[in-house]
Design a protein around this motif. Structure first.
Motif, PDB file in Angstrom:
ATOM      1  N   ARG A 207       0.854  -1.193   0.000  1.00 58.08           N
ATOM      2  CA  ARG A 207       0.000   0.000   0.000  1.00 58.08           C
ATOM      3  C   ARG A 207       0.884   1.235   0.000  1.00 58.08           C
ATOM      4  NH1 ARG A 207      -5.072  -0.549   0.896  1.00 58.08           N
ATOM      5  NH2 ARG A 207      -5.479   1.592   1.507  1.00 58.08           N
ATOM      6  N   ALA A 208       0.284   2.359  -0.370  1.00 60.70           N
ATOM      7  CA  ALA A 208       1.037   3.607  -0.294  1.00 60.70           C
ATOM      8  C   ALA A 208       0.136   4.711   0.235  1.00 60.70           C
ATOM      9  CB  ALA A 208       1.587   3.981  -1.665  1.00 60.70           C
ATOM     10  N   ALA A 213       2.079  18.540   2.007  1.00 61.70           N
ATOM     11  CA  ALA A 213       1.803  19.577   3.000  1.00 61.70           C
ATOM     12  C   ALA A 213       0.901  19.049   4.130  1.00 61.70           C
ATOM     13  CB  ALA A 213       1.162  20.789   2.331  1.00 61.70           C
ATOM     14  N   GLY A 214       1.251  17.882   4.640  1.00 59.34           N
ATOM     15  CA  GLY A 214       0.550  17.320   5.792  1.00 59.34           C
ATOM     16  C   GLY A 214      -0.821  16.738   5.493  1.00 59.34           C
ATOM     17  N   GLN A 215      -1.173  16.679   4.212  1.00 54.17           N
ATOM     18  CA  GLN A 215      -2.482  16.107   3.874  1.00 54.17           C
ATOM     19  C   GLN A 215      -2.336  14.896   2.975  1.00 54.17           C
ATOM     20  OE1 GLN A 215      -4.426  19.789   2.631  1.00 54.17           O
ATOM     21  NE2 GLN A 215      -5.789  19.522   4.384  1.00 54.17           N
ATOM     22  N   LEU A 216      -3.283  13.974   3.131  1.00 55.52           N
ATOM     23  CA  LEU A 216      -3.241  12.745   2.348  1.00 55.52           C
ATOM     24  C   LEU A 216      -3.824  13.021   0.965  1.00 55.52           C
ATOM     25  CD1 LEU A 216      -2.371   9.831   2.856  1.00 55.52           C
ATOM     26  CD2 LEU A 216      -4.723   9.333   3.553  1.00 55.52           C
ATOM     27  N   VAL A 217      -2.968  12.922  -0.057  1.00 57.91           N
ATOM     28  CA  VAL A 217      -3.399  13.202  -1.428  1.00 57.91           C
ATOM     29  C   VAL A 217      -3.927  11.931  -2.095  1.00 57.91           C
ATOM     30  CG1 VAL A 217      -2.554  13.921  -3.704  1.00 57.91           C
ATOM     31  CG2 VAL A 217      -1.748  15.081  -1.653  1.00 57.91           C
ATOM     32  N   ALA A 218      -3.315  10.798  -1.773  1.00 59.88           N
ATOM     33  CA  ALA A 218      -3.764   9.533  -2.364  1.00 59.88           C
ATOM     34  C   ALA A 218      -3.391   8.388  -1.441  1.00 59.88           C
ATOM     35  CB  ALA A 218      -3.109   9.332  -3.728  1.00 59.88           C
ATOM     36  N   GLU A 219      -4.174   7.326  -1.536  1.00 61.34           N
ATOM     37  CA  GLU A 219      -4.000   6.168  -0.655  1.00 61.34           C
ATOM     38  C   GLU A 219      -4.493   4.936  -1.400  1.00 61.34           C
ATOM     39  OE1 GLU A 219      -6.482   6.611   2.763  1.00 61.34           O
ATOM     40  OE2 GLU A 219      -5.778   4.768   3.676  1.00 61.34           O
ATOM     41  N   GLY A 220      -3.737   3.846  -1.354  1.00 58.20           N
ATOM     42  CA  GLY A 220      -4.178   2.626  -2.029  1.00 58.20           C
ATOM     43  C   GLY A 220      -2.981   1.817  -2.483  1.00 58.20           C
ATOM     44  N   PRO A 221      -3.203   0.885  -3.425  1.00 58.70           N
ATOM     45  CA  PRO A 221      -2.069   0.119  -3.963  1.00 58.70           C
ATOM     46  C   PRO A 221      -1.062   1.079  -4.605  1.00 58.70           C
ATOM     47  CG  PRO A 221      -4.175  -0.789  -4.684  1.00 58.70           C
ATOM     48  CD  PRO A 221      -4.486   0.505  -4.010  1.00 58.70           C
ATOM     49  N   PRO A 222       0.243   0.844  -4.424  1.00 53.40           N
ATOM     50  CA  PRO A 222       1.246   1.786  -4.946  1.00 53.40           C
ATOM     51  C   PRO A 222       1.055   2.121  -6.422  1.00 53.40           C
ATOM     52  CG  PRO A 222       2.285   0.123  -3.590  1.00 53.40           C
ATOM     53  CD  PRO A 222       0.851  -0.263  -3.676  1.00 53.40           C
ATOM     54  N   ALA A 223       0.682   1.127  -7.223  1.00 52.38           N
ATOM     55  CA  ALA A 223       0.538   1.375  -8.664  1.00 52.38           C
ATOM     56  C   ALA A 223      -0.625   2.326  -8.962  1.00 52.38           C
ATOM     57  CB  ALA A 223       0.330   0.057  -9.397  1.00 52.38           C
ATOM     58  N   ALA A 224      -1.595   2.398  -8.050  1.00 52.57           N
ATOM     59  CA  ALA A 224      -2.706   3.330  -8.249  1.00 52.57           C
ATOM     60  C   ALA A 224      -2.356   4.722  -7.722  1.00 52.57           C
ATOM     61  CB  ALA A 224      -3.957   2.795  -7.539  1.00 52.57           C
TER      62      ALA A 224
END
Ligand SMILES: Nc1ncnc2c1ncn2[C@@H]1O[C@H](COP(=O)(O)OP(=O)(O)OP(=O)(O)O)[C@@H](O)[C@H]1O
Ligand SMILES: [Mg+2]
Length: 259
Positions: A207-208, A213-224
């Protein structure tokens, strides 16, 4: 088996808010998560907050439970943390330093097997030949491998590693990531690794989490998570993610956005 989740965590240094409110859905046992993002975006800050080393608002939950700030003993039983900057060396030999790490925190583990465990972890990290060397005699990369050994031998439920590959050669980078993935799966750990090498994240993690800037921009499988758009938005580079001849995704950077 522990899960790790984060609810509306907010962290400030003085008056400056570095993490302004962040949620992470439960990270699962047996998975290696890459914590990614540019310099200064808050990766180390977040890892330290999970480890209980800095105060934060919001909740860090282990299996739905929180530890109080200052509940060091409970945290130490569950969490091993490898800092980005290793502390100054103490006058110990490599073997002793790893044994001390294990015996200090691995409460309830069979004591009889400690020496064997230490030898095994040294061997698996390819540093068995350094067992009797003093820490002060090691190279930067060898010190980093010993730090990884000290964290692993504690048999934590949650393993937090801040740029553990930064001083390692290509061979040791691959070896360490391979070992971390195997151990994470075998022991059902939640492992979070701060990485700057996105190719390593693509190849070796499950996962990634991508911070800006302290905010989550993306989350999920690294390739996504890692794609042309996020490379531009978060890192400010014009890049491509393409399969290599072996079928693994690889990143090519063509230039800087706007240049
Ligand atoms: N002790 C501190 N006091 C004040 N500000 C801090 C402190 N530690 C970090 N910061 C600031 O908080 C922000 C986030 O820092 P942090 O170390 O978490 O970044 P990072 O994502 O780990 O960066 P890097 O990839 O360079 O290690 C930065 O702007 C940094 O200057
Ligand atoms: Mg950092």
């Amino acid at each position: 088996m522990t899960t790790l989740s984060i609810e509306n965590i907010r962290i400030r240094y003085g008056r400056r808010e570095v993490i302004p409110g962040l949620d992470v859905a439960a990270l699962q046992p047996g998975e290696v998560t890459a914590l990614l993002g540019p310099n200064g975006c808050g990766k180390t800050t977040l890892l330290k907050a999970i480890a209980g080393l800095i105060r934060c608002d919001g909740r860090v939950m282990f299996d739905g439970q929180t530890f109080g700030y200052g509940d060091f003993a409970a945290r130490a039983r569950h969490i091993a943390y490898l800092p980005q900057t290793l502390p100054p060396t103490v006058h110990l030999r490599v073997f002793e330093s790893i044994l001390v790490a294990r015996q200090a925190t691995a409460v309830g583990l069979a004591r009889g097997g400690d020496h064997a465990e230490v030898l095994q972890v040294l061997d698996r990290l390819d540093i068995g030949h350094l067992a009797m060397h003093y820490l002060s005699e090691l190279s930067g990369g060898q010190r980093q491998l010993v730090g990884i050994a000290q964290a692993l031998v504690r048999a934590p439920a949650v393993l937090l590693l801040d740029e553990p590959l930064s001083a390692l050669d290509l061979n040791h980078q691959f070896q360490v990531m391979d070992l971390l993935r195997q151990e994470t799966r075998a022991r059902g750990m939640v492992t979070v690794i701060v990485l700057h090498d996105l190719n390593v994240a693509l190849r070796h993690t499950d996962r990634a989490l991508l911070l800006k800037a302290g905010q989550l921009v993306a989350e999920g499988p690294p390739a996504a998570v890692i794609n042309d758009a996020t490379l531009a938005e978060v890192y400010g580079v014009r890049g491509r993610v393409e399969p290599c001849s072996q079928g693994f995704s690889q990143i090519m950077v063509d230039g800087l956005v706007g240049a």
